[in-house]
Design a protein around this motif. Structure first.
Motif, PDB file in Angstrom:
ATOM      1  N   LEU A  11       0.806  -1.219   0.000  1.00 24.14           N
ATOM      2  CA  LEU A  11       0.000   0.000   0.000  1.00 24.14           C
ATOM      3  C   LEU A  11       0.844   1.275   0.000  1.00 24.14           C
ATOM      4  O   LEU A  11       0.589   2.181  -0.817  1.00 24.14           O
ATOM      5  N   PRO A  12       1.859   1.431   0.872  1.00 24.32           N
ATOM      6  CA  PRO A  12       2.668   2.658   0.822  1.00 24.32           C
ATOM      7  C   PRO A  12       3.379   2.847  -0.514  1.00 24.32           C
ATOM      8  O   PRO A  12       3.503   3.982  -0.999  1.00 24.32           O
ATOM      9  N   ASN A  40       4.081   5.793  -5.571  1.00 23.10           N
ATOM     10  CA  ASN A  40       4.374   5.653  -7.001  1.00 23.10           C
ATOM     11  C   ASN A  40       3.190   5.980  -7.906  1.00 23.10           C
ATOM     12  O   ASN A  40       3.380   6.473  -9.028  1.00 23.10           O
ATOM     13  N   THR A  41       1.966   5.696  -7.431  1.00 22.85           N
ATOM     14  CA  THR A  41       0.785   5.913  -8.263  1.00 22.85           C
ATOM     15  C   THR A  41       0.073   7.223  -7.929  1.00 22.85           C
ATOM     16  O   THR A  41      -0.286   7.985  -8.835  1.00 22.85           O
ATOM     17  N   LEU A  42      -0.125   7.485  -6.642  1.00 21.67           N
ATOM     18  CA  LEU A  42      -0.859   8.690  -6.251  1.00 21.67           C
ATOM     19  C   LEU A  42       0.055   9.878  -5.985  1.00 21.67           C
ATOM     20  O   LEU A  42      -0.440  10.990  -5.801  1.00 21.67           O
ATOM     21  N   LEU A  78       1.429   8.443   7.099  1.00 19.48           N
ATOM     22  CA  LEU A  78       0.258   8.886   7.846  1.00 19.48           C
ATOM     23  C   LEU A  78      -1.012   8.193   7.360  1.00 19.48           C
ATOM     24  O   LEU A  78      -1.915   7.902   8.151  1.00 19.48           O
ATOM     25  N   LEU A  79      -1.107   7.933   6.064  1.00 15.87           N
ATOM     26  CA  LEU A  79      -2.295   7.276   5.528  1.00 15.87           C
ATOM     27  C   LEU A  79      -2.412   5.817   5.965  1.00 15.87           C
ATOM     28  O   LEU A  79      -3.521   5.266   6.025  1.00 15.87           O
ATOM     29  N   PRO A 105      -6.375   5.343  -9.198  1.00 19.06           N
ATOM     30  CA  PRO A 105      -5.931   6.738  -9.065  1.00 19.06           C
ATOM     31  C   PRO A 105      -6.979   7.658  -8.462  1.00 19.06           C
ATOM     32  O   PRO A 105      -6.644   8.659  -7.839  1.00 19.06           O
ATOM     33  N   GLY A 106      -8.265   7.331  -8.615  1.00 18.29           N
ATOM     34  CA  GLY A 106      -9.308   8.192  -8.086  1.00 18.29           C
ATOM     35  C   GLY A 106      -9.801   7.808  -6.706  1.00 18.29           C
ATOM     36  O   GLY A 106     -10.785   8.387  -6.217  1.00 18.29           O
ATOM     37  N   THR A 107      -9.158   6.858  -6.045  1.00 16.04           N
ATOM     38  CA  THR A 107      -9.600   6.419  -4.717  1.00 16.04           C
ATOM     39  C   THR A 107      -9.419   7.545  -3.696  1.00 16.04           C
ATOM     40  O   THR A 107      -8.313   8.071  -3.549  1.00 16.04           O
ATOM     41  N   PRO A 108     -10.474   7.936  -2.970  1.00 19.38           N
ATOM     42  CA  PRO A 108     -10.343   9.015  -1.992  1.00 19.38           C
ATOM     43  C   PRO A 108      -9.541   8.572  -0.773  1.00 19.38           C
ATOM     44  O   PRO A 108      -9.489   7.386  -0.434  1.00 19.38           O
TER      45      PRO A 108
END
Length: 336
Positions: free
Chosen positions: A164-165, A170-172, A181-182, A225-228
């Protein structure tokens, strides 16, 4: 860490204070969940060297606390070193070969792993003072499923935790600090659940942890890419809950099923199972790279965790709570 956990289990078992096992699980879970997140923040703010420097004051505090809080060990008659001169290097060779295999040197590492592991099992069945008493381990009801489940669980969990990190950066386009933090909710919820789970754990604990792990890693396959950010945080909370529950539940099963004379060895193997799962996760993350196929693979592994847990709990009849009138200090997972 590899020595601290078995020693803690031995101290608890000899002292008869079984309730303190939840405190050990809390410390263990906190370190495993918070460490990578804190490492990302330190790397972003102070460079990669800070990851190593921060350990010095932590270890000094731990040394002082251990010196003040833990009493002297019991005196025992010494009958030589009782080391296994062949078992230890064979075990070490198998672990190093596994690490090498994860780095991509497949053919030589695979050969060494097979030879070392086979030689280790053959020798340990015949050694007078084995490094790991595999005969006793196989004879103890339910220990091997506990260790195997812990490997699979950590493979699925750390596959998501490490993948996930990387995807966030790399993507977001998040930096290391923001990515840390996320994923912080994973660490926070795992610690909270471990503390609460020590008081309310029951038959539902392990099956629930397996189902939540499956939901958490499967949800990653829908990310794009659009995941909030709020959905990433929510899924992190879902992933943190099974880490706390499963770690606590399997640790209790390990404690119950291990013969007293093997408490230290089994506790060490339990930690080794965690590390093997995490190492395999690093290799899988590096080999796959993209989050969606990684999430699909981890979903299959999480489903395997549920299957093994269901089969083992049905076979053993573990309930997870002491029966009425029973001393919870003598057993943690009573038979119905």
């Amino acid at each position: 860490m590899s020595a601290a956990f078995p020693c803690a289990v031995l101290v608890i078992r000899r002292g008869g204070e079984v309730r303190r096992l939840a405190a050990v699980a809390t410390a263990n879970t906190t370190a495993g969940a918070v460490g990578p997140v804190l490492g990302g923040l330190l790397t972003e703010w102070a460079g990669w060297r800070a990851v190593f420097w921060v350990n010095l004051p932590v270890m000094l505090v731990a040394l002082v606390l251990a010196w003040r809080a833990i009493g002297p060990d019991e005196r025992r008659q010494r009958n030589g070193m009782n080391l296994d001169p062949l078992g230890v290097p064979l075990f070490a060779a198998a672990v190093v070969a596994l690490l090498d295999l994860m780095l991509g040197r497949s053919w030589p590492a695979a050969v060494v792993l097979v030879v070392a592991a086979t030689g280790f099992l053959w020798w340990e069945r015949r050694a007078a003072a084995p490094f790991v008493d595999v005969r006793a381990l196989a004879a103890a009801p339910g220990l091997v499923p506990v260790l195997g489940t812990f490997v699979l669980f950590n493979l699925a969990y750390y596959g998501a935790f490490y993948g996930l990190p990387s995807w966030l950066q790399n993507t977001l386009g998040y930096d290391a600090a923001a990515a840390g933090l996320l994923v912080m909710p994973i660490a926070a919820s795992s610690v909270v659940v471990t503390v609460a789970g020590g008081r309310v754990a029951g038959r539902w604990t392990l099956p629930l942890s397996g189902c939540l792990l499956l939901i958490g890693v499967a949800a990653l396959a829908t990310f794009g890419p659009g995941t909030p950010a709020w959905l990433i945080v929510l899924d992190g909370v879902v992933l943190g809950i099974p880490y706390g529950l499963c770690n606590l539940g399997l640790q209790r099963l390990m404690y119950e099923r291990a013969p007293e004379r093997m408490s230290g060895v089994v506790a060490g193997l339990f930690q080794s199972a965690r590390y093997v799962g995490a190492i395999l996760a690093v290799g899988v993350v590096g080999a796959i790279g993209a989050l969606r196929p990684l999430a699909l693979v981890m979903t299959v592994v999480a489903a395997a965790v549920i299957g093994v847990l269901a089969f083992d709990l049905r076979r053993s009849g573990s309930s997870g709570v002491a029966s009425p009138g029973q001393d919870p200090g003598r057993t943690l997972w009573a038979r119905p």
